[in-house]
Design an enzyme around this catalytic site. Structure first.
Site, PDB file in Angstrom:
ATOM      1  N   ASP A   1       0.849  -1.202   0.000  1.00  0.00           N
ATOM      2  CA  ASP A   1       0.000   0.000   0.000  1.00  0.00           C
ATOM      3  C   ASP A   1       0.880   1.246   0.000  1.00  0.00           C
ATOM      4  OD1 ASP A   1      -2.998   0.959   0.678  1.00  0.00           O
ATOM      5  OD2 ASP A   1      -1.547   2.245   1.705  1.00  0.00           O
TER       6      ASP A   1
ATOM      7  N   TYR B   1       3.297   9.674  -0.582  1.00  0.00           N
ATOM      8  CA  TYR B   1       4.357   9.069   0.239  1.00  0.00           C
ATOM      9  C   TYR B   1       5.738   9.270  -0.394  1.00  0.00           C
ATOM     10  CZ  TYR B   1       0.392   6.484   2.318  1.00  0.00           C
ATOM     11  OH  TYR B   1      -0.801   6.125   2.903  1.00  0.00           O
TER      12      TYR B   1
ATOM     13  N   LYS C   1      -2.528   5.931  -4.505  1.00  0.00           N
ATOM     14  CA  LYS C   1      -3.603   6.894  -4.215  1.00  0.00           C
ATOM     15  C   LYS C   1      -3.363   8.222  -4.899  1.00  0.00           C
ATOM     16  CE  LYS C   1      -3.584   4.727   0.338  1.00  0.00           C
ATOM     17  NZ  LYS C   1      -2.183   4.589   0.724  1.00  0.00           N
TER      18      LYS C   1
ATOM     19  N   HIS D   1      -7.262   9.742  -2.219  1.00  0.00           N
ATOM     20  CA  HIS D   1      -6.603   9.637  -0.913  1.00  0.00           C
ATOM     21  C   HIS D   1      -7.425  10.281   0.213  1.00  0.00           C
ATOM     22  CE1 HIS D   1      -2.258   9.244   0.792  1.00  0.00           C
ATOM     23  NE2 HIS D   1      -3.147   9.006   1.732  1.00  0.00           N
TER      24      HIS D   1
END
Ligand code: NDP
Length: 277
Positions: A45, A50, A75, A108
């Site tokens: 994930d 990120y 996302k 997200h």
């Protein structure tokens, strides 16, 4: 160890346990993800926000594991909600990961205060299904009121809703909403970032079943039916978190862990979160 799967509303199977890479530095992500794949995880994930999609992809390509055996979620970036940005953002994710396709792509955050309506963002997400480069689409951090509008005005029911959930935030109403509408619930920060692990009730169950507190909490999520992806950069914990399929919690033990709920978030409130870097 075979990880059970959950079948999403479009027939796609997702492993119920995966590996989360939020807050793993890009420089550490390849090593951490390779370690998880070695241990046996087949679900990762990540997210554009990120900053480590490329390193996740490098780890998958280097692992020798068949692409088809690994489930990859990413996302949509909060700053890419405009309908004309969604396909470009998705293409960026696809290129960064460089593993051919994305298994699950999520909005997200709903960002209800943004100048772009999340329903318009969702309609642009629906168009991605026609590209053949994504197997399922869903949302993250959507509350029931947000989902009400997506279900009423959109044409695809989200396959998943990824929400903060753990023993201090059990999310019963939202999980019930998801279930009633065929939306799989994914629990983020399943260990509450570690905060629940020294709770006396969790420790007591751990002592009773001869497992660690983290294993008890992950097992509790699995038995509830949610999808989880604990994060760890510590190899021994990555192994520990994977070893949760050879024991069961009793109904009383499930109730003891679930009874810890105090509606306490470790992360932002989706109704007010408006981070658009
Ligand atoms: P987790 O609940 O997974 O907790 C991670 C923390 O717990 C780290 O500090 C880790 O330490 C520690 N830890 C992990 N395993 C153990 C263990 N067995 N014993 C003791 N401590 C342990 O929180 P995250 O916030 O990382 O959430 C997991 C994933 O959820 C993210 O990686 C991301 O994929 C997703 N997520 C999604 C969000 C969203 O908005 N959609 C928001 C936040 C997370 P260490 O690494 O040092 O070992």
């Amino acid at each position: 160890m075979t990880v059970p799967t959950v079948t999403l509303n479009n027939g796609v199977d997702i492993p119920q346990l995966g590996f989360g890479v939020f807050q793993i530095k890009p420089a550490d992500t390849r090593r951490a993800t390779e370690a998880a794949l070695e241990v046996g995880y087949r679900h990762v994930d990540t997210a554009e926000m990120y900053g480590n999609e490329a390193e996740v992809g490098q780890a998958i390509r280097a692992s020798g594991v068949d692409r088809a055996e690994v489930f990859v979620t990413s996302k949509l970036h909060n700053s890419r909600h405009h309908p004309s940005d969604v396909a470009k953002a998705f293409d960026g994710t696809l290129a960064a990961l460089d593993v051919g396709y994305v298994d699950l792509f999520l909005v997200h955050w709903p960002l209800p205060a943004a100048d772009v309506d999340y329903v318009d963002t969702w309609k642009a997400m629906e168009d991605l299904l026609g590209t053949g480069h994504v197997r399922a689409i869903g949302v993250s951090n959507f509350q029931a009121a947000h989902l009400d509008r997506v279900l009423a005005e959109g044409s695809v029911v989200p396959a998943a809703n990824q929400i903060e959930a753990h023993p201090y935030l059990t999310q019963e109403p939202l999980r019930a909403y998801d279930q009633a509408h065929g939306i799989a619930t994914e629990a983020w920060s399943p260990l509450a970032k570690g905060h629940v692990l020294d709770d006396p009730a969790v420790v007591a169950v751990a002592d009773a079943v001869g497992r660690t507190p983290a294993q008890v909490v992950l097992r509790w999520h699995i038995q509830r039916g949610d999808i989880v992806f604990p994060k760890s950069v510590t190899r021994s914990r990555v192994e520990e978190n994977f070893a949760v399929f050879d024991f069961d919690l009793t109904a009383d033990q499930m109730a003891a862990v679930g009874g810890l709920n105090r509606d306490e978030r470790t992360g932002p409130d989706p109704d007010t979160f408006d981070y658009r870097p």
